[in-house]
Design a protein around this motif. Structure first.
Motif, short mmCIF file in Angstrom:
data_model
loop_
_atom_site.label_atom_id
_atom_site.label_comp_id
_atom_site.label_asym_id
_atom_site.label_seq_id
_atom_site.Cartn_x
_atom_site.Cartn_y
_atom_site.Cartn_z
N ASN B 28 -65.50 36.80 65.85
CA ASN B 28 -65.95 36.39 67.18
C ASN B 28 -66.49 37.50 68.06
O ASN B 28 -67.30 37.26 68.93
N CYS B 29 -66.02 38.72 67.84
CA CYS B 29 -66.46 39.79 68.73
C CYS B 29 -67.87 40.23 68.35
O CYS B 29 -68.08 40.77 67.26
N SER B 30 -68.83 40.04 69.25
CA SER B 30 -70.21 40.43 68.96
C SER B 30 -70.47 41.86 69.43
O SER B 30 -71.58 42.36 69.33
N TYR B 31 -69.45 42.51 69.98
CA TYR B 31 -69.63 43.87 70.47
C TYR B 31 -69.06 44.90 69.48
O TYR B 31 -69.08 46.09 69.73
N GLY B 32 -68.51 44.40 68.37
CA GLY B 32 -68.05 45.30 67.31
C GLY B 32 -66.74 46.00 67.58
O GLY B 32 -66.55 47.15 67.19
N VAL B 33 -65.82 45.33 68.28
CA VAL B 33 -64.54 45.97 68.58
C VAL B 33 -63.59 45.93 67.37
O VAL B 33 -62.88 46.89 67.11
N PHE B 34 -63.61 44.82 66.64
CA PHE B 34 -62.60 44.62 65.58
C PHE B 34 -63.15 44.80 64.18
O PHE B 34 -64.32 44.50 63.93
N ARG B 35 -62.31 45.27 63.31
CA ARG B 35 -62.66 45.29 61.89
C ARG B 35 -61.35 45.15 61.09
O ARG B 35 -60.27 45.44 61.61
N MET B 36 -61.49 44.67 59.87
CA MET B 36 -60.32 44.51 59.00
C MET B 36 -60.26 45.70 58.05
O MET B 36 -61.27 46.05 57.44
#
Ligand code: SF4
Ligand code: SF4
Lengths: 246, 503
Positions: B28-36
């Motif tokens: 959902n984050c389109s700003y690139g905050v999260f990654r697995m």
């Protein structure tokens, strides 16, 4: 009834336009209007394949928002003929005021003599819609300012006319301006590129020279023999480097 | 680099005891905050803009976002924002641009005005029992009517009335163009105004074909770039609005960057794909009130005098005098856009420092037009910073006929006012053209939410009016007696023409 005559004497522009629309609606193909005395907005928003022959002096915004008709004006026009025009042709046998072809998006405007300031300002193009403004004489300052598309051709019948005009093409980010002869560096605006015309480019204006000569009954030869200066955008994104995000 | 890294704007933390590693935040984050990484969610908090899309989608309430976790030394003058703007410009040497409205903590005049209610002497009206008239007509009203009484006693109206817009509520949605917002966002708004019986603006971006079914509720805009304007567009609109200025950036033009001009946007704006859409600061066929009159009449003539023409200006120091000129230009309504108006992108210095609040502008415009006896010539529409129904009631009491809402309608679609519309990756599918993001906004649901909001406000407005013993919006308009100022200075009270509480 294919041909209609309208007498515009002492007629306000609204009833005049109503008569024009009615004639077009009833299938007129040629409408001649006499005694035009500065009525504004003639053929404003008019659609269809009709030809209008206007005699007299047209007021401001001749053929504004027009989409299709073919106008021949025997006389001068006040400011902004062809304002935000969409399709069709306007040929002015005389001169016109400021902001000729303002924001024009399609069709052609021919002016036999001179035009005022800001001619062709913010003209733009889209797909097959490519507006054209041809001026037989000269134009005042800020010709083609903010231009986003289309083509402006100035034939400059008196070759040293326009030597003192400034800001030609300032803020231009699309389209091209052709001026017969040479133009001083001081005359062109910011964000422009000024080059002598190449053969390919000349090929684009030759049909327009012929069309102009035919419309106004002048000899195309001297225009065809001449050299032209082409003014075009230095960048398609003149403001791209001005901003930083918060 | 000598300035180095500045403190985090937001700290994003994941409570690993709660997290089920479903990766919804990553998607959902389109700003690139999260990654697995190896089955664990990792964050890059520096990218966070606090749009809260992740919070809204996390099934476990595992995410928390904290604003400004690291303080600078506090200082009343050299605030965080001031310092960071200097860092930014020291690095780039450019003009700072930001999204959404005015970000400085100016006092809000609305919050210093209170409404009246009846007690004992004049009974309040129960809107459930009594009819409340909220229907609003926008446009010129005749100064007098010519009537002819026939021999048989019938009365006939001789005066010709000019077209007005009929609104079922004095709340409309302002101009947000296709390009600035997505087609799904525009469709949501269009369906909502159609259902409610009110209107919305197209903005300067033309009218997308898929919105033609709602054209009867659309006010088409003509701005200085004339994008998307042709006779077809003008004929489709219920009314036409000439945009002279905008509250978020008075005095300057607009600029839609080429990246946002995709194929569809290029069709409605009628410009090549990927090219910048530059709207000059002035209309170059309008350099005076007389020229404005020329354009107003040019538009009316093109559409055979069948449509009201509005003129929108930014609220500035001499709005009242300008409005008096506009009222004489054949225009049917004046839109006054206050300095809190939102926008996709505006230079920070304009957004925060140029223009005046809509409350003061509306009061002075209304007063000026009444003084000159031409208030009937135009309707007044207030926009810029209308947050709730109380603001609507107050601005109508200060002299407006109707309001435009903008940001409030977007919030009803999920917008969190994160202020990064200019980036074009709005995670809510509103201020973006990216198909995967746009898809997140379902026009059916969206339109219900917006219609619900306007419905709720309209009911509240009826209640407020009933409590004040007023059963028609006409009787609230310009009725400053139903307002009192609470802690406003005397000069402002004079401008607003309101008394103090207790007086
Ligand atoms: S959405 Fe919530 S539960 Fe799912 S991975 Fe992200 S933080 Fe964990
Ligand atoms: S519309 Fe703009 S402010 Fe609202 S959530 Fe999207 S990007 Fe943020």
């Amino acid at each position: 009834m294919d041909k209609i005559e309208i007498d515009a004497k002492e007629l306000h522009y609204t009833p005049l336009n109503q008569q024009i629309r009615k004639a077009v609606h009833e299938g007129a193909k040629e409408i001649t209007i006499r005694n035009i005395m500065g009525q504004r907005f003639i053929a404003d928003g008019l659609k269809g394949g009709v030809s209008l022959f206007l005699h007299g002096v047209a007021g401001g915004d001749l053929g504004m928002f027009m989409s299709g008709p073919d106008i021949t004006l025997y006389g001068n026009a006040d400011h902004a003929p062809g304002n935000t025009m969409d399709a069709g042709t306007i040929a002015i046998h005389g001169s016109a005021g400021d902001a000729v072809a303002h924001s024009m998006r399609g069709g052609k405007v021919f002016v036999r003599d001179t035009i005022g300031y800001r001619g062709g300002i913010h003209m733009k193009q889209y797909l097959d819609k490519r507006p054209v403004l041809v001026i037989g004489g000269s134009a005042r300052s800020f010709l083609g300012e903010y231009m986003a598309g289309g083509l402006i051709l100035v034939l400059r019948r008196t070759p040293d006319a326009m030597n003192d005009e400034r800001g030609i093409g300032s803020g231009i980010h699309g389209g091209e301006i052709f001026i017969r002869g040479k133009i001083d560096n001081n005359c062109v605006g910011v964000g422009t590129k000024k080059d002598p015309c190449s053969g390919d480019e000349i090929a684009r204006i030759i049909p327009l020279i012929h069309e102009f000569a035919e419309k106004f009954g002048v000899d195309p030869a001297p225009f065809l023999k001449s050299e032209y200066t082409r003014i075009s955008p230095a960048s398609a994104r003149p403001f791209a480097n001005k901003y930083t995000w918060e | 680099m000598s300035i180095g890294t500045v403190p985090l704007k937001f700290r994003v933390t994941i409570d690993n005891k709660q997290c089920m590693a479903c990766a919804r935040c990553v998607e959902n984050c389109s700003y690139g905050v999260f990654r697995m990484e190896n089955g664990v969610v990792r964050v890059s908090p520096r990218h966070c803009v606090a749009c809260h899309r992740c919070l809204a989608m996390c099934p476990r309430d595992a995410i928390s976002i904290e604003e400004r976790p690291v303080d600078y030394r506090s200082h009343p003058l050299w605030t965080t924002d001031v310092k960071e703007a200097i860092f930014n410009q020291a690095r780039t040497g450019k003009i700072i641009v930001g999204g959404m409205g005015n970000a400085l903590p100016y006092p809000v005049i609305f919050d210093r005005l209170v409404l009246d209610a009846c007690q004992v002497t004049n009974p309040s009206i129960d809107p459930l029992r009594e009819p409340m008239e909220l229907r609003t007509y926008l446009g010129k009203k005749p100064s007098h009517l010519d009537l002819l009484t026939k021999i048989n006693g019938d009365v006939e109206l001789i005066s010709t009335l000019v077209p007005n817009l009929k609104l079922e509520t004095p709340i409309m949605i302002g101009h947000m163009s296709y390009g600035a917002i997505s087609l799904n966002a525009q469709t949501s708004l269009a369906k909502a105004v159609n259902e409610i019986g009110t209107f919305m603006g197209t903005g300067e971006g033309g009218l997308h074909e898929s919105l033609y079914p709602y054209q009867g509720n659309m006010i088409v805009q003509v701005a200085s770039g004339r994008f998307g304007v042709d006779i077809n567009y003008l004929e489709r609109g219920a009314a036409i609005e000439i945009k002279i200025g905008q509250g978020a950036k008075p005095g300057i033009g607009g600029h839609l960057p080429g990246e946002k001009v995709n194929r569809e946007v290029s069709v409605t704006r009628m410009i090549p794909e990927g090219s910048d859409a530059i709207s000059p600061a002035p209309h170059h066929d309008i350099y005076s009130i007389e020229d404005l009159k020329q354009l107003v009449r040019g538009l009316k003539e093109a559409t055979e005098w069948k449509k009201p023409v509005f003129v929108k200006i930014a609220a500035v120091h001499n709005s009242a005098a300008i409005a008096a000129g506009i009222a004489r230009s054949s225009a049917d309504a004046i839109v006054i856009d206050g300095f809190r108006g939102g926008t996709g992108a505006a230079p920070r210095v304009f957004r925060d420092h140029v223009g005046i609040p809509v409350e003061a502008a509306i009061a002075s415009v209304d007063a000026k037009l009444r003084q000159q006896g031409i208030r009937n010539e135009v309707s007044i529409i207030a926009s810029g910073g209308i947050r709730e129904s109380a603001d609507v009631a107050k601005i109508i009491a200060l002299g407006a006929d109707a309001v435009y809402i903008g940001t409030a309608a977007l919030i009803a679609l999920g917008c969190r006012v994160c202020g990064t519309c200019n980036r074009g990756v709005c995670a809510w599918g509103i201020a973006t053209q990216r198909p995967d993001l746009v898809k997140r906004l379902d026009p059916e649901t969206g339109s219900k939410q917006v219609a619900n909001l306007i419905h709720g406000w309209t009911d509240e407005l009826a209640e407020l009016m009933g409590a004040a013993g007023i059963n028609s919006i006409e009787s609230l308009r310009g009725n400053r007696d139903r307002l009192r100022s609470y802690m406003l200075d005397e000069a402002l009270m004079t401008v607003l023409d309101v008394k103090s509480v207790g007086a």
